[in-house]
Write an enzyme that holds these catalytic residues in place. Structure first.
Site, short mmCIF file in Angstrom:
data_model
loop_
_atom_site.label_atom_id
_atom_site.label_comp_id
_atom_site.label_asym_id
_atom_site.label_seq_id
_atom_site.Cartn_x
_atom_site.Cartn_y
_atom_site.Cartn_z
N CYS A 264 -2.84 -4.50 7.13
CA CYS A 264 -4.05 -5.32 7.27
C CYS A 264 -4.34 -5.80 8.69
O CYS A 264 -5.42 -5.52 9.23
CB CYS A 264 -3.97 -6.53 6.34
SG CYS A 264 -3.99 -6.06 4.61
N1 LIG Z 1 -2.14 -4.60 1.24
C1 LIG Z 1 -2.40 -5.85 1.50
O1 LIG Z 1 -1.51 -6.64 1.81
C2 LIG Z 1 -3.82 -6.37 1.43
C3 LIG Z 1 -4.04 -7.75 1.38
C4 LIG Z 1 -5.35 -8.22 1.31
C5 LIG Z 1 -6.42 -7.34 1.32
N2 LIG Z 1 -6.18 -5.99 1.41
C6 LIG Z 1 -7.35 -5.11 1.35
O2 LIG Z 1 -7.47 -4.64 0.02
C7 LIG Z 1 -7.96 -3.29 -0.01
C8 LIG Z 1 -6.97 -2.41 -0.74
O3 LIG Z 1 -5.78 -2.40 0.00
P1 LIG Z 1 -4.40 -1.89 -0.62
O4 LIG Z 1 -3.35 -2.27 0.35
O5 LIG Z 1 -4.30 -2.31 -2.04
O6 LIG Z 1 -4.64 -0.30 -0.54
P2 LIG Z 1 -3.72 0.81 -1.21
O7 LIG Z 1 -3.84 1.99 -0.33
O8 LIG Z 1 -2.38 0.25 -1.55
O9 LIG Z 1 -4.46 1.10 -2.61
C9 LIG Z 1 -5.75 1.66 -2.72
C10 LIG Z 1 -5.80 2.44 -4.02
O10 LIG Z 1 -7.15 2.84 -4.24
C11 LIG Z 1 -7.13 4.15 -4.81
N3 LIG Z 1 -8.47 4.76 -4.62
C12 LIG Z 1 -9.05 5.18 -3.50
N4 LIG Z 1 -10.30 5.64 -3.76
C13 LIG Z 1 -10.50 5.49 -5.09
C14 LIG Z 1 -11.59 5.76 -5.96
N5 LIG Z 1 -12.73 6.28 -5.51
N6 LIG Z 1 -11.45 5.50 -7.27
C15 LIG Z 1 -10.29 4.95 -7.75
N7 LIG Z 1 -9.23 4.67 -6.97
C16 LIG Z 1 -9.34 4.93 -5.66
C17 LIG Z 1 -6.01 4.85 -4.04
O11 LIG Z 1 -5.55 5.99 -4.73
C18 LIG Z 1 -4.97 3.72 -3.97
O12 LIG Z 1 -4.07 3.75 -5.07
C19 LIG Z 1 -8.18 -2.90 1.47
O13 LIG Z 1 -9.51 -3.14 1.79
C20 LIG Z 1 -7.26 -3.86 2.21
O14 LIG Z 1 -7.72 -4.11 3.51
C21 LIG Z 1 -4.92 -5.49 1.44
#
Ligand SMILES: NC(=O)c1ccc[n+]([C@@H]2O[C@H](COP(=O)([O-])OP(=O)(O)OC[C@H]3O[C@@H](n4cnc5c(N)ncnc54)[C@H](O)[C@@H]3O)[C@@H](O)[C@H]2O)c1
Length: 427
Positions: A264
């Site tokens: 992030c």
């Molecule tokens: N990881 C963190 O600590 C955190 C904390 C706060 C906010 N965020 C934000 O949250 C969002 C998600 O982050 P994350 O870390 O969970 O990402 P991640 O990569 O762990 O998970 C994303 C998931 O979305 C799936 N995906 C992608 N396109 C898709 C679609 N069209 N249909 C269905 N599934 C789909 C992927 O296969 C994956 O499993 C990002 O915008 C990130 O900036 C992350």
């Protein structure tokens, strides 16, 4: 309530299981087959404290679907939690968001009931209304805020304590431009007692970026003070402890060392810098925040050279590959920057991490082909005298560092007390 979660990654899965714990019914949707299979067998596809237990305990209260349209059709609210990565220039890749939005739109087209879509992914200000809304309207033929609800609700959880953070956050920020959507989200979160702030959608998108930028700034500030303290022979941790006791400042994240990485902070700081520039503003503070952070890995390698002036052919141990302890995530891990520099100078690297090796190998095949991985940290100590500590895993407090040269980016007390030569990055 019945909720669909599109994107069952770190945020989506913790959010969904958190909502199940709060009494809601959840359907996960993901395009990655491994993710779907893992959830089907009640296992998180990544390491996250407490999540597997919760998934096992609540089996039957959540489902996983490959077909997004079915999920939307059988729920009242859809959260979008897909990944929104940014490149070196800070430009955000919105392709997954676009794909998810257009599929949700197609599902809305055939839906008789009112449905609310909530963007939880981190997106640049203007994206929910200027991008997601347009796709939803074009693909559904319906009007946002009239035929369907649209909101923004960023997530502030930390990997490693994701479920706990989701269930007891410092705040919930609801970005809603209409009364009906606001009420639906307040109702959804009614069993979480944390303060709730309701703002408009664009303000909410900005709150997420400003929060992450501030966290990054706090750590970079600690590191800049730490770098000066190191030169002056002052223990910056004591200094920052004294600073953090001021309630206007607070102790959190005021620890100097190698700095921040992960999924992030780096990408969000880059995106905010880009937003400044695109809007004719100079991101004076944020560019410095980013630069200070990038230089810590370089400073650590310089410190190492006090002991080994020429790294060519020398065997160097690296303890820790993940961006922080307690996770298996190696995205933008500072350990990679260190290893890359060591390799560029001709060193032979032997690395250990309790959870991150597999992900490190698949994310960084360039260096992984060259370096050696140790099964246990003791092997690193057995094979070399010169060791860098890049992640403060608790098990590194149990090792025998006697006779070793340790250059520590995170402050492992045992190493500080027992190594033959110990050099802390900022202390
Ligand atoms: N990881 C963190 O600590 C955190 C904390 C706060 C906010 N965020 C934000 O949250 C969002 C998600 O982050 P994350 O870390 O969970 O990402 P991640 O990569 O762990 O998970 C994303 C998931 O979305 C799936 N995906 C992608 N396109 C898709 C679609 N069209 N249909 C269905 N599934 C789909 C992927 O296969 C994956 O499993 C990002 O915008 C990130 O900036 C992350």
């Amino acid at each position: 309530m019945k909720i669909s979660i599109v994107g069952a990654g770190h945020v989506g899965l913790a959010t969904g299981i958190g909502l199940v714990i709060l009494g809601h019914e959840v359907i996960f949707v993901d395009i990655n087959d491994n993710v779907v299979k893992a959830i089907e067998s009640a296992k998180p596809p990544f390491h996250e404290e407490g999540l597997e237990d919760a998934m096992e305990r609540h089996r039957g209260k959540y489902l996983v679907e490959r077909n997004l349209q079915n999920a939307v059709a059988s729920s009242e609210i859809t959260f979008i939690t897909v990944d929104t990565p940014s490149d070196d220039s800070g430009s955000v890749d919105l392709r997954n968001l676009a794909e998810a939005s257009s599929q949700i739109g197609r599902a809305l087209k055939n839906l008789e009931r009112y449905h609310t879509i909530v963007v939880k992914s981190t997106v640049p200000p203007g994206t929910t209304e200027g991008f997601v809304k347009i796709i939803l309207e074009n693909t559904s033929g319906k009007k946002a805020f009239i035929d369907f609800g649209l909101a923004m609700n960023p997530e502030f959880l930390r990997e490693g304590s994701a479920l706990r953070d989701f269930l007891s956050p410092d705040r919930i920020v609801i970005g809603a431009n209409d009364e009906r959507t606001r009420e639906i989200l307040e109702q959804l979160y009614r069993n979480i007692s944390s303060p709730k702030l309701v703002v408009d959608i664009e303000t909410d998108e900005m709150i997420k970026y400003a929060s992450n930028a501030f966290l990054a700034m706090k750590i970079s500030f600690a590191n800049e003070i730490g770098n000066l303290c190191k030169k002056l022979g002052i223990d910056s941790w004591k200094v920052l402890e004294g600073v953090g006791l001021d309630h206007r400042i607070g102790p959190y994240l005021l620890k100097s060392g190698l700095g921040w990485g992960g999924p992030c902070l780096p990408k969000d700081v880059r995106t905010l810098i880009r937003q400044f520039k695109q809007n004719g503003e100079e991101p004076l503070i944020l560019e410095a925040v980013y630069k200070v952070n990038k230089e810590q890995a370089y400073k650590l390698v310089q410190l190492l050279k006090k002991y080994v002036s020429n790294l060519k052919g020398r065997k160097i141990g690296v303890l820790g590959l993940t961006y922080k302890p307690g996770v298996d995530d190696v995205k933008e891990s500072i350990a990679y920057d260190i290893i890359k520099k060591l390799i560029d100078e001709g060193a032979h690297v032997i690395a250990h991490d309790p959870l991150g090796v597999q992900k490190f190998k698949s994310m960084y095949p360039d260096v992984s082909k060259i370096i050696e991985f140790a099964e246990v940290p003791e092997d690193v100590l057995k094979k070399t005298e010169i060791i860098v500590i890049a992640t403060e895993w608790p098990q590194y407090e149990e090792l025998d560092y006697s006779g070793k040269i340790i250059v520590d980016g995170r402050r492992v007390k045992k190493a500080e007390k027992t190594a033959a030569h110990y050099e802390g990055l900022c202390w």
